[in-house]
Write a protein that holds these residues in place. Structure first.
Motif, PDB file in Angstrom:
ATOM      1  N   PRO A  88      48.340  38.206  41.280  1.00  0.00           N
ATOM      2  CA  PRO A  88      47.577  36.955  41.245  1.00  0.00           C
ATOM      3  C   PRO A  88      46.077  37.233  41.379  1.00  0.00           C
ATOM      4  N   ARG A  89      45.276  36.466  40.661  1.00  0.00           N
ATOM      5  CA  ARG A  89      43.819  36.566  40.746  1.00  0.00           C
ATOM      6  C   ARG A  89      43.386  35.546  41.795  1.00  0.00           C
ATOM      7  N   SER A  90      42.828  36.015  42.899  1.00  0.00           N
ATOM      8  CA  SER A  90      42.389  35.089  43.945  1.00  0.00           C
ATOM      9  C   SER A  90      41.201  35.680  44.689  1.00  0.00           C
ATOM     10  N   GLY A  91      40.498  34.831  45.386  1.00  0.00           N
ATOM     11  CA  GLY A  91      39.346  35.258  46.163  1.00  0.00           C
ATOM     12  C   GLY A  91      38.042  35.141  45.392  1.00  0.00           C
ATOM     13  N   ILE A  92      36.960  35.582  46.025  1.00  0.00           N
ATOM     14  CA  ILE A  92      35.620  35.504  45.450  1.00  0.00           C
ATOM     15  C   ILE A  92      35.414  36.592  44.396  1.00  0.00           C
ATOM     16  N   GLN A  93      35.862  37.806  44.694  1.00  0.00           N
ATOM     17  CA  GLN A  93      35.748  38.946  43.779  1.00  0.00           C
ATOM     18  C   GLN A  93      37.122  39.590  43.579  1.00  0.00           C
ATOM     19  N   PRO A  94      37.963  38.970  42.728  1.00  0.00           N
ATOM     20  CA  PRO A  94      39.286  39.556  42.510  1.00  0.00           C
ATOM     21  C   PRO A  94      39.169  40.955  41.897  1.00  0.00           C
ATOM     22  N   SER A  95      39.869  41.910  42.499  1.00  0.00           N
ATOM     23  CA  SER A  95      39.829  43.298  42.046  1.00  0.00           C
ATOM     24  C   SER A  95      41.194  43.935  42.238  1.00  0.00           C
ATOM     25  N   CYS A  96      41.333  45.123  41.681  1.00  0.00           N
ATOM     26  CA  CYS A  96      42.570  45.890  41.823  1.00  0.00           C
ATOM     27  C   CYS A  96      42.297  47.122  42.676  1.00  0.00           C
ATOM     28  N   CYS A  97      43.268  47.457  43.476  1.00  0.00           N
ATOM     29  CA  CYS A  97      43.256  48.690  44.244  1.00  0.00           C
ATOM     30  C   CYS A  97      44.600  49.337  43.953  1.00  0.00           C
ATOM     31  N   GLY A  98      44.608  50.218  42.959  1.00  0.00           N
ATOM     32  CA  GLY A  98      45.877  50.750  42.482  1.00  0.00           C
ATOM     33  C   GLY A  98      46.673  49.627  41.844  1.00  0.00           C
ATOM     34  N   ARG A  99      47.872  49.386  42.334  1.00  0.00           N
ATOM     35  CA  ARG A  99      48.729  48.317  41.813  1.00  0.00           C
ATOM     36  C   ARG A  99      48.601  47.017  42.602  1.00  0.00           C
ATOM     37  N   ILE A 100      47.703  46.978  43.569  1.00  0.00           N
ATOM     38  CA  ILE A 100      47.562  45.824  44.448  1.00  0.00           C
ATOM     39  C   ILE A 100      46.310  45.035  44.092  1.00  0.00           C
ATOM     40  N   GLY A 101      46.437  43.692  44.068  1.00  0.00           N
ATOM     41  CA  GLY A 101      45.292  42.826  43.881  1.00  0.00           C
ATOM     42  C   GLY A 101      44.689  42.481  45.233  1.00  0.00           C
ATOM     43  N   TYR A 102      43.365  42.371  45.273  1.00  0.00           N
ATOM     44  CA  TYR A 102      42.707  42.039  46.549  1.00  0.00           C
ATOM     45  C   TYR A 102      41.353  41.406  46.267  1.00  0.00           C
ATOM     46  N   ASP A 103      40.715  40.892  47.309  1.00  0.00           N
ATOM     47  CA  ASP A 103      39.391  40.284  47.205  1.00  0.00           C
ATOM     48  C   ASP A 103      38.357  41.302  47.677  1.00  0.00           C
ATOM     49  N   ALA A 104      37.596  41.849  46.734  1.00  0.00           N
ATOM     50  CA  ALA A 104      36.602  42.888  47.042  1.00  0.00           C
ATOM     51  C   ALA A 104      35.433  42.356  47.865  1.00  0.00           C
ATOM     52  N   ALA A 105      35.316  41.045  48.009  1.00  0.00           N
ATOM     53  CA  ALA A 105      34.257  40.480  48.846  1.00  0.00           C
ATOM     54  C   ALA A 105      34.546  40.720  50.331  1.00  0.00           C
ATOM     55  N   PHE A 106      35.813  40.930  50.674  1.00  0.00           N
ATOM     56  CA  PHE A 106      36.186  41.065  52.079  1.00  0.00           C
ATOM     57  C   PHE A 106      36.884  42.373  52.431  1.00  0.00           C
ATOM     58  N   ARG A 107      37.315  43.126  51.424  1.00  0.00           N
ATOM     59  CA  ARG A 107      38.021  44.377  51.697  1.00  0.00           C
ATOM     60  C   ARG A 107      37.466  45.477  50.819  1.00  0.00           C
ATOM     61  N   LYS A 108      37.825  46.713  51.141  1.00  0.00           N
ATOM     62  CA  LYS A 108      37.436  47.873  50.348  1.00  0.00           C
ATOM     63  C   LYS A 108      38.684  48.592  49.868  1.00  0.00           C
ATOM     64  N   CYS A 109      38.493  49.334  48.779  1.00  0.00           N
ATOM     65  CA  CYS A 109      39.578  50.155  48.248  1.00  0.00           C
ATOM     66  C   CYS A 109      39.157  51.614  48.381  1.00  0.00           C
ATOM     67  N   CYS A 110      40.004  52.404  49.019  1.00  0.00           N
ATOM     68  CA  CYS A 110      39.732  53.824  49.219  1.00  0.00           C
ATOM     69  C   CYS A 110      40.913  54.622  48.646  1.00  0.00           C
ATOM     70  N   ASP A 111      40.682  55.338  47.557  1.00  0.00           N
ATOM     71  CA  ASP A 111      41.715  56.155  46.927  1.00  0.00           C
ATOM     72  C   ASP A 111      42.998  55.355  46.667  1.00  0.00           C
ATOM     73  N   ASP A 112      42.856  54.214  46.006  1.00  0.00           N
ATOM     74  CA  ASP A 112      43.975  53.320  45.644  1.00  0.00           C
ATOM     75  C   ASP A 112      44.710  52.740  46.857  1.00  0.00           C
ATOM     76  N   ARG A 113      44.032  52.661  47.990  1.00  0.00           N
ATOM     77  CA  ARG A 113      44.590  52.022  49.188  1.00  0.00           C
ATOM     78  C   ARG A 113      43.539  51.103  49.788  1.00  0.00           C
ATOM     79  N   LEU A 114      43.993  49.977  50.308  1.00  0.00           N
ATOM     80  CA  LEU A 114      43.048  49.071  50.975  1.00  0.00           C
ATOM     81  C   LEU A 114      42.676  49.660  52.324  1.00  0.00           C
TER      82      LEU A 114
END
Length: 127
Positions: A100-126
């Motif tokens: 699902p596309r959600s949040g202020i800055q929808p992004s992918c971290c590997g196979r997981i969707g997340y909001d890049a405005a509030f989290r970081k992705c490090c080597d395909d892991r949140l």
């Protein structure tokens, strides 16, 4: 001998030189007003926007071709995630997985969707 040579030339000439208004697709002639050539396979033209998906024909206004797989065209932004169709307005493709596309800055971290405005992705892991 002369007759057999003429017979061979007679029978193969249509494959070499298409008739007026005809085209060649692989080893077959076809009428481009009624059919289309999809990877050397003649397919009938149908629908509003006839297109090819691999060797098959389809209507691109109603369907989408995803990795040679015809999928229904639906939503605001029809897109492909591998061989699966999805609506990119509401979802995103993360390494072959629809999320699902959600949040202020929808992004992918590997196979997981997340909001890049509030989290970081490090080597395909949140992180």
């Amino acid at each position: 001998m002369y007759k057999s040579s003429l017979l061979v030339l007679c029978c193969f000439l249509p494959w070499i030189t298409p008739s007026v208004g005809q085209s060649v697709c692989g080893n077959d002639q076809y009428n481009p007003a009624l059919s289309m050539c999809c990877n050397e396979v003649v397919q009938p033209k149908s629908g509003f926007q006839p297109s090819c998906c691999g060797t098959r024909g389809y209507d691109a206004r109603l369907s989408i071709c995803c990795a040679n797989n015809i999928q229904p065209r639906s939503g605001i932004q029809p897109s492909c995630c591998g061989a699966i169709g999805y609506d990119a307005a509401f979802s995103m493709c993360c390494s072959g997985t629809i999320q699902p596309r959600s949040g202020i800055q929808p992004s992918c971290c590997g196979r997981i969707g997340y909001d890049a405005a509030f989290r970081k992705c490090c080597d395909d892991r949140l992180c």
